[in-house]
Design a protein around this motif. Structure first.
Motif, PDB file in Angstrom:
ATOM      1  N   LEU A  54       0.814  -1.209   0.000  1.00 13.45           N
ATOM      2  CA  LEU A  54       0.000   0.000   0.000  1.00 13.45           C
ATOM      3  C   LEU A  54       0.851   1.264   0.000  1.00 13.45           C
ATOM      4  O   LEU A  54       0.524   2.242  -0.693  1.00 13.45           O
ATOM      5  N   SER A  90       2.290   1.680  -3.452  1.00 13.03           N
ATOM      6  CA  SER A  90       1.221   2.136  -4.348  1.00 13.03           C
ATOM      7  C   SER A  90       0.907   3.614  -4.125  1.00 13.03           C
ATOM      8  O   SER A  90       0.639   4.361  -5.076  1.00 13.03           O
ATOM      9  N   ALA A  91       0.940   4.055  -2.857  1.00 10.83           N
ATOM     10  CA  ALA A  91       0.680   5.465  -2.563  1.00 10.83           C
ATOM     11  C   ALA A  91       1.741   6.357  -3.190  1.00 10.83           C
ATOM     12  O   ALA A  91       1.421   7.419  -3.750  1.00 10.83           O
ATOM     13  N   CYS A 149      -4.558   5.271   0.476  1.00 11.90           N
ATOM     14  CA  CYS A 149      -3.680   4.104   0.651  1.00 11.90           C
ATOM     15  C   CYS A 149      -2.735   4.286   1.833  1.00 11.90           C
ATOM     16  O   CYS A 149      -2.563   3.365   2.655  1.00 11.90           O
ATOM     17  N   SER A 150      -2.129   5.439   1.934  1.00 14.44           N
ATOM     18  CA  SER A 150      -1.199   5.664   3.041  1.00 14.44           C
ATOM     19  C   SER A 150      -1.919   5.758   4.383  1.00 14.44           C
ATOM     20  O   SER A 150      -1.422   5.282   5.404  1.00 14.44           O
ATOM     21  N   THR A 157      -2.661   2.296   5.497  1.00  9.53           N
ATOM     22  CA  THR A 157      -1.444   1.624   5.938  1.00  9.53           C
ATOM     23  C   THR A 157      -1.051   2.035   7.344  1.00  9.53           C
ATOM     24  O   THR A 157      -0.797   1.183   8.219  1.00  9.53           O
TER      25      THR A 157
END
Length: 232
Positions: free
Chosen positions: A81, A84-85, A130-131, A134
Motif C-alpha cells: 500500500l 502504491s501510494a 492508501c497511506s 497503511t
C-alpha cells in the motif's frame, strides 16, 4: 479563484507526497515500550523493512527482514500500500503539473488541461487513502498487542513515523480534493457555455408563400380541344 485553489491544493498534495516518502524510509514506525521495565538495556525500533536495536551507549545494530513469506500479512500489505501510494502520488504530480492553469504545457487545449488536473487530483486522493489505511492498520496492530495481556512478545508503542504518516496522508487528501473540485467546477462551467446556439426552426425557415395559380378559362380550354375543322 479556481486557479488559486488548484495551485494551493497541488502544493499541499506535493508536500504531503514528499512526507510520505520520508515516512516510508523512517526507522521509527514502532518503538519498544519501557512500561513495567525497571532496567532498560536496549531499545528496539522497527519499520516496514528492518529492525534495529540500540543500547545505552548509543551503539545500534540493524538487520533487515530476510524472508518475505515469514512476515505477518499486515506487514506485507503495508509495504504494497505504501509503494502504491508513492506511485499514485508521482503520477498525480505529473498530471497536476500539466493540468495547472499557471503552466504553459498544452495551453492550446484547455479542456485537456482541466481533465489532466482532475485526474491528478483523483490520484492524489487515492494515494492519501492508501497511506492512511497503511498507517492506521499498522498502529492498530501495535495497540492490539500492547493491550493484550496474553501477548508474551516484545510490546511496542507508536513511533513518530506514524504521526508523520498521518499528517502526510491528510495533506495529500486535502490537496488532491482541492485540485479535483476546483478543476471539476471549471470543467462544468466550460461545458455549460460550450454549446452552440441553435435557432428555432420557425426563426430559420422563412414563411413559404404559394404562388397564385393562373386562372384557366373554361371556354378557352374547351375551344382548344377541337380544331377549326370541327366548326365547318
Amino acid at each position: 479563484m479556481s486557479a488559486l485553489v488548484e495551485t494551493v491544493g497541488f502544493f499541499l498534495a506535493t508536500a504531503g507526497w514528499a512526507m510520505l516518502a520520508v515516512t516510508l524510509f523512517n526507522s521509527y514506525w514502532r518503538v519498544s515500550s519501557v512500561s513495567g521495565n525497571v532496567i532498560t538495556t536496549s531499545t528496539i525500533f522497527e519499520n516496514l523493512w528492518q529492525s534495529c536495536a540500540t543500547d545505552s551507549t548509543g551503539v545500534y545494530n540493524c538487520w533487515e527482514f530476510q524472508s518475505l513469506l515469514e512476515l505477518p500479512a499486515y506487514l506485507q500489505a503495508s509495504r504494497a500500500l505504501m509503494i502504491s501510494a508513492l506511485v499514485l502520488g508521482f503520477l498525480g504530480l505529473l498530471c497536476g503539473m500539466v493540468g495547472l492553469q499557471c503552466t504553459k504545457v498544452a495551453d492550446d487545449n484547455p479542456n485537456a488541461k482541466v481533465k489532466l488536473a482532475v485526474l491528478g487530483g483523483c490520484m492524489f486522493v487515492l494515494a492519501g487513502i492508501c497511506s492512511m489505511v497503511t498507517v492506521s492498520w499498522y498502529a492498530f496492530n501495535i495497540t492490539r498487542d500492547f493491550f493484550n495481556p496474553l501477548f508474551v512478545g516484545t510490546k511496542y508503542e507508536i513511533g513518530p513515523a506514524l504521526y508523520l504518516g498521518w499528517s502526510a496522508s491528510l495533506l495529500v487528501i486535502i490537496g488532491g480534493g482541492c485540485l479535483f473540485t476546483s478543476c471539476r467546477t471549471q470543467l462544468s462551467q466550460d461545458k455549460s457555455y460550450g454549446y452552440p446556439y441553435k435557432a428555432s426552426k420557425s426563426a430559420i425557415s422563412a414563411p413559404v408563400t404559394s404562388a397564385p395559380r393562373p386562372r384557366i378559362d373554361s371556354n378557352a380550354s374547351s375551344g382548344g380541344k377541337y380544331g377549326k375543322n370541327a366548326y365547318v
